[in-house]
Write a protein that holds these residues in place. Sequence first.
Motif, PDB file in Angstrom:
ATOM      1  N   ALA A  52     -47.011 -37.203  -1.103  1.00  0.00           N
ATOM      2  CA  ALA A  52     -45.738 -36.514  -1.356  1.00  0.00           C
ATOM      3  C   ALA A  52     -44.638 -37.512  -1.734  1.00  0.00           C
ATOM      4  O   ALA A  52     -43.861 -37.276  -2.661  1.00  0.00           O
ATOM      5  N   PHE A  53     -44.562 -38.642  -1.046  1.00  0.00           N
ATOM      6  CA  PHE A  53     -43.605 -39.692  -1.423  1.00  0.00           C
ATOM      7  C   PHE A  53     -43.913 -40.155  -2.852  1.00  0.00           C
ATOM      8  O   PHE A  53     -43.012 -40.341  -3.673  1.00  0.00           O
ATOM      9  N   THR A  76     -45.337 -45.270   4.241  1.00  0.00           N
ATOM     10  CA  THR A  76     -44.565 -44.074   4.627  1.00  0.00           C
ATOM     11  C   THR A  76     -44.999 -43.483   5.967  1.00  0.00           C
ATOM     12  O   THR A  76     -45.475 -44.206   6.831  1.00  0.00           O
ATOM     13  N   LEU A 123     -42.415 -38.606 -10.459  1.00  0.00           N
ATOM     14  CA  LEU A 123     -41.602 -37.682 -11.247  1.00  0.00           C
ATOM     15  C   LEU A 123     -40.251 -38.287 -11.605  1.00  0.00           C
ATOM     16  O   LEU A 123     -39.696 -38.012 -12.668  1.00  0.00           O
ATOM     17  N   ALA A 124     -39.717 -39.124 -10.702  1.00  0.00           N
ATOM     18  CA  ALA A 124     -38.430 -39.753 -10.976  1.00  0.00           C
ATOM     19  C   ALA A 124     -38.592 -40.880 -11.991  1.00  0.00           C
ATOM     20  O   ALA A 124     -37.687 -41.162 -12.761  1.00  0.00           O
ATOM     21  N   LYS A 125     -39.724 -41.547 -11.972  1.00  0.00           N
ATOM     22  CA  LYS A 125     -39.958 -42.678 -12.878  1.00  0.00           C
ATOM     23  C   LYS A 125     -41.396 -42.606 -13.390  1.00  0.00           C
ATOM     24  O   LYS A 125     -42.271 -43.317 -12.904  1.00  0.00           O
ATOM     25  N   LEU A 127     -43.963 -45.524 -13.809  1.00  0.00           N
ATOM     26  CA  LEU A 127     -44.630 -46.216 -12.702  1.00  0.00           C
ATOM     27  C   LEU A 127     -46.098 -45.813 -12.630  1.00  0.00           C
ATOM     28  O   LEU A 127     -46.443 -44.649 -12.820  1.00  0.00           O
ATOM     29  N   ASN A 178     -44.604 -53.023  -5.958  1.00  0.00           N
ATOM     30  CA  ASN A 178     -43.581 -52.203  -5.297  1.00  0.00           C
ATOM     31  C   ASN A 178     -44.342 -51.461  -4.203  1.00  0.00           C
ATOM     32  O   ASN A 178     -45.180 -50.605  -4.515  1.00  0.00           O
ATOM     33  N   THR A 179     -44.108 -51.792  -2.942  1.00  0.00           N
ATOM     34  CA  THR A 179     -44.975 -51.234  -1.901  1.00  0.00           C
ATOM     35  C   THR A 179     -44.195 -50.353  -0.927  1.00  0.00           C
ATOM     36  O   THR A 179     -43.102 -50.694  -0.486  1.00  0.00           O
ATOM     37  N   LEU A 180     -44.794 -49.210  -0.609  1.00  0.00           N
ATOM     38  CA  LEU A 180     -44.121 -48.191   0.206  1.00  0.00           C
ATOM     39  C   LEU A 180     -45.074 -47.691   1.286  1.00  0.00           C
ATOM     40  O   LEU A 180     -46.086 -47.058   0.998  1.00  0.00           O
ATOM     41  N   THR A 189     -45.303 -38.523  -5.185  1.00  0.00           N
ATOM     42  CA  THR A 189     -44.925 -37.461  -6.127  1.00  0.00           C
ATOM     43  C   THR A 189     -43.472 -37.658  -6.570  1.00  0.00           C
ATOM     44  O   THR A 189     -43.147 -37.543  -7.751  1.00  0.00           O
ATOM     45  N   GLY A 190     -42.609 -37.969  -5.606  1.00  0.00           N
ATOM     46  CA  GLY A 190     -41.200 -38.209  -5.920  1.00  0.00           C
ATOM     47  C   GLY A 190     -41.022 -39.423  -6.814  1.00  0.00           C
ATOM     48  O   GLY A 190     -40.280 -39.391  -7.798  1.00  0.00           O
ATOM     49  N   LEU A 191     -41.712 -40.511  -6.475  1.00  0.00           N
ATOM     50  CA  LEU A 191     -41.621 -41.737  -7.276  1.00  0.00           C
ATOM     51  C   LEU A 191     -42.060 -41.471  -8.717  1.00  0.00           C
ATOM     52  O   LEU A 191     -41.401 -41.858  -9.671  1.00  0.00           O
TER      53      LEU A 191
END
Lengths: 274, 380
Positions: A74-75, A67, A81-83, A86, A63-65, A77-79
């Motif tokens: 920071a991105f 940014t 905490l949400a999942k 991962l 899964n590649t991001l 961090t969101g990934l």
Amino acid sequence: MFPYEKYLRLDKFPHIWCTGCGCGIIMKAMLRAIEKSKIPKDSIALVSGIGCSSRTPGYVDFNTLHTTHGRAIAFATGLKLAKPKLKIIVVSGDGDAIAIGGNHFIHAARRNLDMTVIVYNNYIYGMTGGQASPATPIGKKGSTAPYGSIEPSFDISGLAIAAGATFVARSTCYHAVQLDKYIEKGLLKKGFSLIEVLAPCPTYYARLNRIGTSVDMLRWYKENSIPVEAAKKMSRKEKDGKIIIGVLHNIERVEFCEEYKKLVERVKRGQATF
Amino acid sequence: MQRINKKDIKLMTGNEACAEAAIVAGMRFFAGYPITPSSEIAEILSCRLPREGGVFIQMEDELGSMATIIGASLAGMKSMTATSGPGFSLMQENIGYASMTEIPCVIVDVQRGGPSTGLPTLPSQADVMQSRWGTHGDHPIIVVAPSTVRETFDWTIKAFNLAERFRVPVIVLLDEIIGHINEKIIFPKKEEIVIIERERTKENPKTYLPYQCVDTDIPLFADFGAGYRYNVTGLCHDETGFPTNDPEKIDALYRRLNRKIERYTDEIIEFKTVSLDDAEICIVAYGSSARSAYRAIRRAREMGIKAGIFQIFTIWPFPYEELTKISQHVKNFIVPEMNLGQIAHEVSCATGCDVIKVNRVDGGLITPDEIFERIKYVSV
């Protein structure tokens, strides 16, 4: 032969990196470490910012991001905490991680958020044409430091340790075999882990500083690196200008996602009041 | 008359209603940084979200807040942040990222006077243009502007619905007045509330194209970590999600991104008209200025002046066509706003009329009297 094709997006090659660039060496070490750590591809999110190093996600099958400049952590961090399931790997350059992204770097380390950050430190901004970065050694040239940099450079690993990272290791593109192990250890560590890797940039750093080719850079890493165990017995003067490699820091500390989970449980049980 | 349950009546501020509505909309991820006059939204959510099993995180700055909510949304959660002018400026680059990568999210901007630190505790409506064009490049965006506490509740929920439906960042423009005013609110009944979720792909991961041009122009979403292993980049990309320099593909992406909003304006745009049928004067208002405008037209009608109101809820996309229609029988337009005329210009474009502006930039709210005086002046 290691089955790289298992992890590569072969249709995205040839890559954009220059001949002699260190990015590929680090990418391969990362893939070997992932294979050894047995983390499934679907549970890995590889996040990057902007720069040469940050092009890594495009070539690997996770899964590649990719940014914005400086914001990968920071991105991520969101990934995370949400999942929380991962496995987060952030790849970043010296400019991306500690200049424009310095704030997220220190705060993710402070929170001890579970992620592995690999910083490709080539002492320079490669993608934009060789400008000096906060990692450029004092006196060395960049396209925006034509007379040599007058700024002291950041010790990236030292910064991570001071900020609260729980696993910190440094290696170079010459020490590629050791690098696998450090990345693997970082991946298996629950908490914020940093792997700093010195990487040759023959196109800008070596050329502007008349160091020669990528091979000369690798030779320089070889001749100037000292294992951390040996460095402990050396005087400050002896260590001056040397690269200290190895696992620099490995401690246990509460991890942020775990702590947040506990908070939610406490609140739901009605044990947390305000 | 329908009976209202006492529990459904509350006294609360706009900021409280916003936080409450976000929870109702299914938002379970908030990242933010303290800033007046929006901080209450973060404070309330830091208390509420853990109870709902959601995530609250106070980030190190607004750049990080914006990045973090995009990351959370990519993992499948409805996410939001709240800020004010200076923080909103810092978020702009990543708002563009969300636009470009089509990751839904909601940004609440409780406006205060600017530029720079400006007037931290006083109201303003000066971020109207920043909310549309703050980030670089042609990009799709939706901006909503409620004027009461109840409207803030409704439009925060709608903001999430629009973000999910069109895969765009949606901005809720409040201002210090609505954010901090204590007002009676009657909550809508549960069954009256519509909640929309982003459409997720059912495609086989092997054949899934994250930015495939489908009939709707809105690609189907796959949560990160759900077995799809695709690439997301802020670089210009093709339907595979990987960077491209092919002029045809670049053109196709930019046109689709913007078409995605343009072709659905009928569905998106909302406004309210009051006593416009026979009006000779039309007040075009939004946000807290609309509150004063309603009072002003009531007074005008009492004096026999034919004035009406066109209240805009969705500032962007702007209701150009609707205002053009109104300009066929109304020639006098008055636009009250707490800035130097940011929406007045758009009204002028839509109507072809010289618009009369009522502006305040001294940190005070526009009073009904100030609007009424202009109505009187026009009517003679």
